[in-house]
Design an enzyme around this catalytic site. Structure first.
Site, PDB file in Angstrom:
ATOM      1  CE1 TYR A  53       4.952  65.832  12.290  1.00  0.00           C
ATOM      2  CE2 TYR A  53       4.764  65.491   9.930  1.00  0.00           C
ATOM      3  CZ  TYR A  53       5.511  65.427  11.093  1.00  0.00           C
ATOM      4  OH  TYR A  53       6.797  64.957  11.058  1.00  0.00           O
ATOM      5  CG  HIS A 128       6.688  60.570  14.834  1.00  0.00           C
ATOM      6  ND1 HIS A 128       5.588  61.347  14.592  1.00  0.00           N
ATOM      7  CD2 HIS A 128       7.743  61.375  14.570  1.00  0.00           C
ATOM      8  CE1 HIS A 128       5.954  62.558  14.218  1.00  0.00           C
ATOM      9  NE2 HIS A 128       7.261  62.595  14.202  1.00  0.00           N
ATOM     10  CB  SER A 208      14.964  70.217  10.730  1.00  0.00           C
ATOM     11  OG  SER A 208      13.715  70.425  11.337  1.00  0.00           O
ATOM     12  N   PRO A 209      16.238  69.689   7.247  1.00  0.00           N
ATOM     13  CG  PRO A 209      15.763  69.351   4.982  1.00  0.00           C
ATOM     14  CD  PRO A 209      15.124  69.325   6.338  1.00  0.00           C
ATOM     15  CG  LEU A 210      16.326  73.721   4.198  1.00  0.00           C
ATOM     16  CD1 LEU A 210      15.155  74.539   3.683  1.00  0.00           C
ATOM     17  CD2 LEU A 210      17.444  73.690   3.160  1.00  0.00           C
ATOM     18  N   GLY A 211      18.533  73.421   8.559  1.00  0.00           N
ATOM     19  CA  GLY A 211      18.985  74.040   9.810  1.00  0.00           C
ATOM     20  C   GLY A 211      20.358  74.680   9.692  1.00  0.00           C
TER      21      GLY A 211
END
Length: 297
Positions: A53, A128, A208-211
C-alpha cells in the site's frame, strides 16, 4: 463498539482498511493520522494494511509506517489493537499490482513489515494473493515457518477460494484465523468462502465492502436494474436517519457471526460513520429487503 472474535482475540466488529491513506489520491499525513486516531477513538481495534500500500514505485511499506506513527502518537491505550498486514504483492512504477508468493520473498517481506511496524511479532500476517507460479503449499509453508519462528502470531489468507482455504488449514491448523476476500452488495462471488469461514470459525474480512451503494452506482451501466438493486440501501438509510454506508455494513455483519468488514477511509468523519454501523441493528424485514436487493442479478 460491539466486538467479534478473530483467532481467539476480541476485536471491534468493524475494522479500518488503511489502504486509501497511502495510495493514489491519499490525504496529507496530518489528515491520515487524524483518520487513524478517529478510528481508535471510535473503538476500532482492527487495522488492516499491507506492504504494497504505497504509491507506484515509491515508498514501499508507506502504509505500515503510517500506522506505526499513528499508534505511537495516539494519546490513548493501544494494547488491544490488532494490526493485520499482508505480503506477496508489489507496486512497480507502472502502477500494476504484481504477485510474488515464493517462500523466500514472503519471509523477507514479513521481516521488513515487522520492522516497519516496530513490533516483536506481527499480530496477523496474511498472504495477499496466491501466486500462480508458486505451489500454494509452498507459500502457506512460509507462513507456517514465520509462525514457528515467532515473526508472526496468527496467519490469514486473502483472495482465495474454498479449496485453498481447506488446503491452508491442513497445513496451519488453528493458526489460520482469517480470510480476506472482496465481498459487497455489488460483488458476492465469495459467498462459498463466507459460508466455509462461518463453518470453520474463521474470521471473514470483506474488502471493498461498500461496493454498489454509492450514489453513482444508482446511475451506473447496469441501468434501471442497478438502480432498483442499490436504491434499497439508500431508502432504508433515509428511513433510519443514518448513512447508506452504515446500513450496508450492518447488513453485511448480519450475514455471518464471523464477518468483520474493513471499510476504507481517508477522512476522520468517514471512519466514525462506518464505526457507528456496529450499533445499528436492522430488523428482519429490513435485512430481507436488502438481501433480496443484493441478490437481484
Amino acid at each position: 463498539m460491539r466486538h467479534r472474535m478473530l483467532g481467539g482475540l476480541r476485536v471491534s466488529a468493524v475494522g479500518l482498511g488503511a489502504m486509501p491513506l497511502s495510495i493514489e489520491g491519499r490525504p496529507d499525513e496530518a489528515r491520515a493520522l487524524a483518520t487513524v486516531h478517529a478510528a481508535l477513538d471510535a473503538g476500532v481495534t482492527l487495522l488492516d494494511t499491507a506492504d504494497s500500500y504505497h504509491l507506484p514505485g515509491r515508498e514501499p511499506g508507506h502504509n505500515e509506517l503510517l500506522l506505526a506513527r499513528a499508534l505511537a502518537t495516539y494519546g490513548g491505550d493501544t494494547d488491544g489493537v490488532l494490526v493485520a498486514t499482508k505480503g506477496g504483492r508489489g507496486r512497480p512504477g507502472d502502477g500494476s499490482w504484481t504477485v510474488t508468493g515464493s517462500p523466500r520473498h514472503l519471509k523477507a517481506a514479513a521481516e521488513a513489515s515487522r520492522k516497519r511496524l516496530g513490533v516483536e511479532a506481527i499480530g496477523l500476517y496474511q498472504l495477499h494473493r496466491p501466486d500462480p507460479d508458486v505451489p500454494f503449499e509452498e507459500s502457506v509453508g512460509a507462513l507456517r515457518e514465520l509462525l514457528d519462528e515467532g515473526t508472526v502470531r496468527l496467519a490469514g489468507l486473502s483472495n482465495v477460494d474454498t479449496d485453498q482455504i481447506l488446503r491452508a488449514r491442513a497445513i496451519l491448523g488453528d493458526r489460520l484465523v482469517s480470510v480476506q476476500n472482496r465481498y459487497s452488495p455489488e460483488v458476492r462471488d465469495s459467498e462459498p468462502e463466507l459460508r466455509l469461514c462461518a463453518e470453520l470459525g474463521l474470521a471473514f474480512l470483506p474488502w471493498s465492502p461498500l461496493g454498489g451503494i454509492s450514489r453513482s452506482s444508482l446511475d451506473g451501466p447496469s441501468g434501471l436494474d442497478g438502480r432498483a438493486r442499490f436504491a434499497a440501501f439508500h431508502e432504508v438509510a433515509e428511513e433510519r436517519g443514518v448513512s447508506p454506508q452504515q446500513v450496508c455494513l450492518a447488513w453485511l455483519s448480519s450475514l455471518s457471526p464471523t464477518l468483520i468488514p474493513i471499510p476504507g477511509a481517508s477522512r476522520p468523519e468517514t471512519i466514525r460513520d462506518s464505526a457507528g454501523s456496529a450499533e445499528l441493528l436492522l430488523d428482519e424485514a429490513e435485512l430481507a429487503r436488502l438481501t433480496e436487493a443484493a441478490r437481484t442479478p
